[in-house]
Enzyme design. Structure first.
Site, PDB file in Angstrom:
ATOM      1  N   ASN A 140       0.819  -1.217   0.000  1.00  0.00           N
ATOM      2  CA  ASN A 140       0.000   0.000   0.000  1.00  0.00           C
ATOM      3  C   ASN A 140       0.848   1.260   0.000  1.00  0.00           C
ATOM      4  O   ASN A 140       0.655   2.156   0.817  1.00  0.00           O
ATOM      5  CB  ASN A 140      -0.911   0.016   1.239  1.00  0.00           C
ATOM      6  CG  ASN A 140      -2.101  -0.889   1.037  1.00  0.00           C
ATOM      7  OD1 ASN A 140      -2.631  -0.975  -0.064  1.00  0.00           O
ATOM      8  ND2 ASN A 140      -2.503  -1.583   2.086  1.00  0.00           N
ATOM      9  N   SER A 197      -6.213  -4.880  -4.733  1.00  0.00           N
ATOM     10  CA  SER A 197      -7.424  -4.670  -3.947  1.00  0.00           C
ATOM     11  C   SER A 197      -8.263  -5.933  -3.905  1.00  0.00           C
ATOM     12  O   SER A 197      -8.198  -6.767  -4.796  1.00  0.00           O
ATOM     13  CB  SER A 197      -8.241  -3.521  -4.549  1.00  0.00           C
ATOM     14  OG  SER A 197      -9.401  -3.342  -3.801  1.00  0.00           O
ATOM     15  N   GLY A 198      -9.052  -6.027  -2.853  1.00  0.00           N
ATOM     16  CA  GLY A 198      -9.931  -7.189  -2.729  1.00  0.00           C
ATOM     17  C   GLY A 198      -9.690  -7.958  -1.445  1.00  0.00           C
ATOM     18  O   GLY A 198     -10.318  -8.975  -1.193  1.00  0.00           O
ATOM     19  N   GLY A 199      -8.759  -7.443  -0.648  1.00  0.00           N
ATOM     20  CA  GLY A 199      -8.513  -8.055   0.661  1.00  0.00           C
ATOM     21  C   GLY A 199      -7.950  -9.453   0.534  1.00  0.00           C
ATOM     22  O   GLY A 199      -7.459  -9.858  -0.534  1.00  0.00           O
ATOM     23  N   LYS A 257      -5.034   3.223  -7.154  1.00  0.00           N
ATOM     24  CA  LYS A 257      -5.494   2.459  -5.977  1.00  0.00           C
ATOM     25  C   LYS A 257      -5.988   3.417  -4.884  1.00  0.00           C
ATOM     26  O   LYS A 257      -6.997   3.169  -4.231  1.00  0.00           O
ATOM     27  CB  LYS A 257      -4.358   1.580  -5.451  1.00  0.00           C
ATOM     28  CG  LYS A 257      -4.620   0.923  -4.089  1.00  0.00           C
ATOM     29  CD  LYS A 257      -5.645  -0.186  -4.204  1.00  0.00           C
ATOM     30  CE  LYS A 257      -6.264  -0.646  -2.902  1.00  0.00           C
ATOM     31  NZ  LYS A 257      -5.436  -0.867  -1.776  1.00  0.00           N
ATOM     32  N   HIS A 286      -9.312   4.703  -5.896  1.00  0.00           N
ATOM     33  CA  HIS A 286     -10.256   3.601  -5.649  1.00  0.00           C
ATOM     34  C   HIS A 286     -10.716   3.614  -4.191  1.00  0.00           C
ATOM     35  O   HIS A 286     -11.909   3.513  -3.891  1.00  0.00           O
ATOM     36  CB  HIS A 286      -9.585   2.265  -5.986  1.00  0.00           C
ATOM     37  CG  HIS A 286     -10.247   1.076  -5.350  1.00  0.00           C
ATOM     38  ND1 HIS A 286     -10.041   0.741  -4.031  1.00  0.00           N
ATOM     39  CD2 HIS A 286     -11.134   0.178  -5.828  1.00  0.00           C
ATOM     40  CE1 HIS A 286     -10.780  -0.328  -3.739  1.00  0.00           C
ATOM     41  NE2 HIS A 286     -11.442  -0.684  -4.813  1.00  0.00           N
ATOM     42  N   GLU A 304     -14.408   4.303  -2.658  1.00  0.00           N
ATOM     43  CA  GLU A 304     -15.018   3.345  -1.725  1.00  0.00           C
ATOM     44  C   GLU A 304     -15.628   4.101  -0.530  1.00  0.00           C
ATOM     45  O   GLU A 304     -16.750   3.815  -0.106  1.00  0.00           O
ATOM     46  CB  GLU A 304     -13.927   2.374  -1.273  1.00  0.00           C
ATOM     47  CG  GLU A 304     -14.341   1.329  -0.283  1.00  0.00           C
ATOM     48  CD  GLU A 304     -13.129   0.473   0.117  1.00  0.00           C
ATOM     49  OE1 GLU A 304     -12.400   0.004  -0.784  1.00  0.00           O
ATOM     50  OE2 GLU A 304     -12.913   0.296   1.323  1.00  0.00           O
ATOM     51  N   TYR A 305     -14.914   5.074  -0.008  1.00  0.00           N
ATOM     52  CA  TYR A 305     -15.453   5.895   1.094  1.00  0.00           C
ATOM     53  C   TYR A 305     -16.767   6.550   0.657  1.00  0.00           C
ATOM     54  O   TYR A 305     -17.745   6.593   1.395  1.00  0.00           O
ATOM     55  CB  TYR A 305     -14.466   7.018   1.456  1.00  0.00           C
ATOM     56  CG  TYR A 305     -13.413   6.673   2.481  1.00  0.00           C
ATOM     57  CD1 TYR A 305     -12.598   5.569   2.343  1.00  0.00           C
ATOM     58  CD2 TYR A 305     -13.212   7.499   3.586  1.00  0.00           C
ATOM     59  CE1 TYR A 305     -11.614   5.284   3.276  1.00  0.00           C
ATOM     60  CE2 TYR A 305     -12.226   7.222   4.529  1.00  0.00           C
ATOM     61  CZ  TYR A 305     -11.433   6.114   4.370  1.00  0.00           C
ATOM     62  OH  TYR A 305     -10.457   5.844   5.291  1.00  0.00           O
ATOM     63  N   LYS A 344      -8.498   4.417   8.003  1.00  0.00           N
ATOM     64  CA  LYS A 344      -7.052   4.192   7.974  1.00  0.00           C
ATOM     65  C   LYS A 344      -6.329   5.271   7.197  1.00  0.00           C
ATOM     66  O   LYS A 344      -5.118   5.259   7.089  1.00  0.00           O
ATOM     67  CB  LYS A 344      -6.751   2.827   7.360  1.00  0.00           C
ATOM     68  CG  LYS A 344      -7.017   1.668   8.300  1.00  0.00           C
ATOM     69  CD  LYS A 344      -6.360   0.423   7.730  1.00  0.00           C
ATOM     70  CE  LYS A 344      -6.590  -0.784   8.603  1.00  0.00           C
ATOM     71  NZ  LYS A 344      -6.323  -2.005   7.837  1.00  0.00           N
ATOM     72  N   SER A 383      -0.266  42.282  -8.069  1.00  0.00           N
ATOM     73  CA  SER A 383       0.781  41.647  -8.863  1.00  0.00           C
ATOM     74  C   SER A 383       1.885  42.652  -9.185  1.00  0.00           C
ATOM     75  O   SER A 383       3.043  42.272  -9.321  1.00  0.00           O
ATOM     76  CB  SER A 383       0.199  41.026 -10.124  1.00  0.00           C
ATOM     77  OG  SER A 383      -0.607  41.956 -10.791  1.00  0.00           O
TER      78      SER A 383
END
Ligand code: 2AM
Length: 483
Positions: free
Chosen positions: A103, A129-131, A184, A187, A191-192, A261, A479
């Site tokens: 990770n 992924s997928g545990g 990842k 992803h 998911e959250y 996490k 500026s």
């Protein structure tokens, strides 16, 4: 003797399961672990009767590998990865491949790619992924890094990955450098968002419609047969149906304080960093933060009043369909935002990302797997250059079809005092994105008024001017001060 197709370092459960998965698909894997005794334990137990071989040193491991050597690490993210790389480098030859399946943060992966390129070694950072279950029987794999490595690992990766449809693997080459780990991370953020959207639907069903658990389970079961068909909807129905040992539902006994996490947080941080309005994931992270203030909320609940009238007077069945559509539309917005972030990262880092492939990688094997991702894949197949998911005809029509329901749900929920951070931010994003004119003209005027930050006229974009708004502020812009 060089007999192994690939070596795997890191014999925690993910590593072990990936080895067994590779073994099932006919590859000879050499196992290694920092604590070497775990190699023998693994060979004597989980890997007993397989073709898996072991090594008791990195030297022995390397000597057992066919060339180009392929070594995949599944060790703790951070220093452990750098330590192993450092030890491996002197043992390897040009063209050998090191893969990090842990990770890792994408910035570390990008750095490692650059460092190893200078040593003629190929580096791949792959999201996995997928545990544990996924690792054993078919994960979603998101490899990125040095593309020259891909022809040498494609067969192994696509063989062990989850399959969807007519056997398409949920694994394809993502892009350069840390792209695999970036994807990842996004992803995990998505998911959250998906989880929080389901929670908001549940909250509305429970507290506006006052449905009981079995009724709600039935609704989610029905939803799982349509366009919301997904792993998370499926497990939600199962959770709602679950009885504790005392014969009562378990769900209402669970303390409403969410853990995290940090992977959703990292997506939100990247969104802020690259200036992309990935609002739904951000709200999903904050919703967890708010939930975790449980003790404070208990206190507040004794003092802070909500609306007086919260009884629902409408048609329950119709409202349930409205909630379903609100969830679907919000989900479209979340994925739209996620892909906007991917596109921006690609621009930022000069990556060429395989967007359709990313949707396919998430289609199976991972937590956000769903039929819906197949639709995203189709959208990118129709137009690989698609600027924004919302502009694809399928998604545009889907949102149009849902929007009346979506607005009704939000109105009713707000009137009943139900927090719906993700439903509402999704709609605000949609309404913002579809407006050619937003009130940022006023914002620019304010900035120029108090800070001489200058603004552009609609008629002259790219040309920045300052106005002396008060008659005594001077006509020098900020500026000019900086210059
Ligand atoms: P271990 O069995 O020797 O602890 C998951 O924790 C995996 O990462 C395990 O295989 C573990 O090895 C490995 N790991 C954790 N920290 C490590 C480190 N600092 N160096 C090498 N391997 C490490």
């Amino acid at each position: 003797m060089a007999e192994a197709d690939i070596a795997l370092i890191g014999l925690a459960v993910m590593g072990q399961n990936l080895i067994l998965n590779m073994n099932d698909h006919g590859f000879v894997v050499c196992a290694f672990n920092r604590t070497v005794s775990k190699v023998d334990e693994f060979l004597a137990n989980e890997a007993k009767g397989t073709k898996v071989i072991g090594a008791h040193s990195l030297e022995e491991m390397v000597s057992k590998l066919k060339k180009p050597r392929r070594i995949i690490m599944l060790v703790k993210a951070g220093q452990a990865v750098d330590d192993f790389i450092q030890k491996l480098v002197p043992l390897l030859d040009a063209g050998d491949i090191i893969i990090d399946g842990g990770n890792s943060e994408y910035t570390d992966t990008t750095r490692r790619c650059k460092e190893l390129k200078a040593k003629d070694l190929l580096f791949v950072g792959s999201g996995v992924s997928g545990g544990e279950e996924g690792a054993r029987y078919g994960p979603s794999l998101m490899p990125g890094g040095h593309k020259q490595a891909w022809p040498h690992i494609q067969n192994i990766f696509q063989s062990i990955a989850a399959k969807v449809g007519t056997g398409e693997p949920c694994c394809d080459w993502v892009g350069d450098e840390g792209a695999g780990h970036f994807v990842k991370m996004v992803h995990n953020g998505i998911e959250y968002g998906d989880m929080q959207l389901i929670c908001e639907a549940y909250h509305l069903m429970k507290d506006v419609l006052c449905l009981d658990h079995d009724e709600m389970a039935k609704v989610f079961d029905t939803w799982n047969k349509g366009e919301l068909d997904s792993f998370l909807i499926e497990i939600t129905a199962n959770i709602l149906k679950f009885y504790d040992t005392d014969g009562k539902h378990l769900l209402p006994k669970i303390r409403d304080s969410a853990g995290q996490k940090g992977t959703g947080k990292w997506t939100a941080i990247s969104a802020l960093e690259y200036g992309m309005p990935v609002t739904l994931i951000g709200e999903a992270v904050f919703a967890r933060c708010l939930s975790s203030l449980k003790d404070e909320r208990i206190q507040a609940s004794k003092h802070l009043k909500g609306p007086k009238e919260t009884t629902f007077h409408g048609d329950k069945k119709e409202f349930l369909e409205d909630i379903r559509k609100a969830l679907y539309a919000s989900k479209i917005i979340s994925y739209t935002q996620g892909f906007m972030l991917l596109r921006q990262a690609a621009m930022e880092f000069g990556w060429t990302l395989n967007y359709g492939g990313i949707a396919l990688m998430w289609r199976g094997g991972c937590i956000i797997r769903s039929v819906f991702l197949g639709k995203i894949k189709e959208a990118f197949d129709r137009n690989p250059e698609l600027q924004n998911l919302l502009l694809d005809d399928f998604f545009l029509n889907a949102v149009h079809n849902c929007q009346e329901s979506w607005r009704r749900v939000i109105c009713s929920g707000v009137q009943s005092g139900i927090p719906m951070p993700c439903f509402t931010t999704a709609l605000s994003f949609y309404d913002g994105y579809r407006h050619d004119m937003l009130p940022a003209n006023l914002l620019q005027a304010q900035r120029d008024y108090f800070g001489a930050h200058t603004y552009e006229l609609l008629s002259k974009p790219g040309h920045f001017v300052h106005t002396n708004w008060t008659g005594h502020g001077g006509s020098v812009s900020s500026s000019s001060y900086n210059a």
